[in-house]
Design an enzyme around this catalytic site. Structure first.
Site, PDB file in Angstrom:
ATOM      1  N   ASP A  49      36.632  53.486 -27.472  1.00  0.00           N
ATOM      2  CA  ASP A  49      37.314  54.643 -28.049  1.00  0.00           C
ATOM      3  C   ASP A  49      36.771  55.928 -27.433  1.00  0.00           C
ATOM      4  O   ASP A  49      35.654  55.947 -26.905  1.00  0.00           O
ATOM      5  CB  ASP A  49      37.084  54.701 -29.563  1.00  0.00           C
ATOM      6  CG  ASP A  49      37.677  53.490 -30.279  1.00  0.00           C
ATOM      7  OD1 ASP A  49      38.620  52.885 -29.733  1.00  0.00           O
ATOM      8  OD2 ASP A  49      37.173  53.159 -31.367  1.00  0.00           O
TER       9      ASP A  49
HETATM   10  N1  URA Z   1      35.223  48.776 -31.568  1.00  0.00           N
HETATM   11  C1  URA Z   1      35.634  50.009 -31.933  1.00  0.00           C
HETATM   12  O1  URA Z   1      36.021  50.239 -33.068  1.00  0.00           O
HETATM   13  N2  URA Z   1      35.618  50.971 -31.006  1.00  0.00           N
HETATM   14  C2  URA Z   1      35.189  50.787 -29.749  1.00  0.00           C
HETATM   15  O2  URA Z   1      35.189  51.721 -28.964  1.00  0.00           O
HETATM   16  C3  URA Z   1      34.746  49.501 -29.388  1.00  0.00           C
HETATM   17  C4  URA Z   1      34.781  48.509 -30.310  1.00  0.00           C
END
Ligand code: URA
Length: 238
Positions: A104
């Protein structure tokens, strides 16, 4: 066999037109002989290629490990945000690299970047059970019940039952917890959604390992390096 202009262009020596210019100027040498014809075919794995007297290392694929910073997106292009590809040196762009899986925008840590589609498929296929380990800070106290819920497979908001995950508590009190989470899948916002399912919120997330590779301590956020031959082989054996 491949056309010399295509090989040099793919290796980052300019557009096909620019490469043609280099050839015309006599700047390109193949096996010790000046090459001027852009349609000339060579075996890039065997030919000794020199541009302006410097030998060029031919390779088809690149493999990078990045310590992704917050605020950039794991995509190749984006209309609003800077991407992890924008952080790469110009010399890598002609390889058309992309991230393996996604982190993310606010997640930091280990991100692999390559142009090897085959390896990408292998590493992201859930059936291959590649462990991804995250360090996470959670807004509440994590208890034994959460650990066993994760172990048995959390059911997330869309009804999907996640594969078993390992939740290890590093510290926990009323103000929050620090944990390590190991998952083998990579669904959209997976870790955050898993914690939401047990009424908790991820306030900080860092990926610290991906299969056999660990986040390189020497890389600060935003930095990256090429993987070693040994590291590439360890990924291919996953
Ligand atoms: N899980 C998440 O919620 N975000 C990420 O960036 C990676 C795994």
């Amino acid at each position: 066999m491949e056309r010399i202009d295509k090989v040099l262009s793919n290796l980052g020596h300019g557009t096909r037109k620019e490469v043609k210019g280099l050839l015309k100027k006599g700047k390109v040498e193949i096996d010790g002989i000046i090459a001027s014809d852009s349609a000339m075919k060579i075996d890039p794995d065997k030919a000794v290629i020199k541009v302006s007297g410097e030998e060029i290392k031919y390779r088809k694929h690149i493999y990078l490990i990045m310590n992704k910073p917050a605020g950039v997106v794991s995509a190749t292009v984006d209309n609003h945000d800077e991407t992890v590809i924008d952080l790469l040196d110009e010399q890598y762009h002609s390889f058309k690299p992309f991230p393996i899986g996604r982190l993310d925008k606010d997640t930091v840590g280990l991100l692999l970047i390559t142009n090897d589609g085959e390896l990408n498929h292998k590493l992201i296929a859930p059936k291959n059970h590649v462990d991804k380990v995250y360090y996470a800070e959670i807004n509440k106290f994590i208890d034994e019940k959460d650990i066993s819920t994760f172990k048995n497979g959390v059911v997330i908001d869309d009804g999907y039952k996640c594969m078993p995950a390992i939740l290890e508590v590093l510290s926990a009190n009323e103000n929050g917890s620090e944990v390590m989470v190991t998952i083998q899948e990579g669904k959209f916002h997976q870790v955050k959604r898993m914690f939401e399912s047990v009424n908790k919120k991820v306030v900080f997330l860092r990926r610290i390992s991906f299969g056999p590779l660990k986040l390189d301590e020497s890389l600060s956020e935003g930095q990256y390096r090429e993987l070693t031959e040994e590291e590439i082989n360890s990924l291919k054996q996953v």
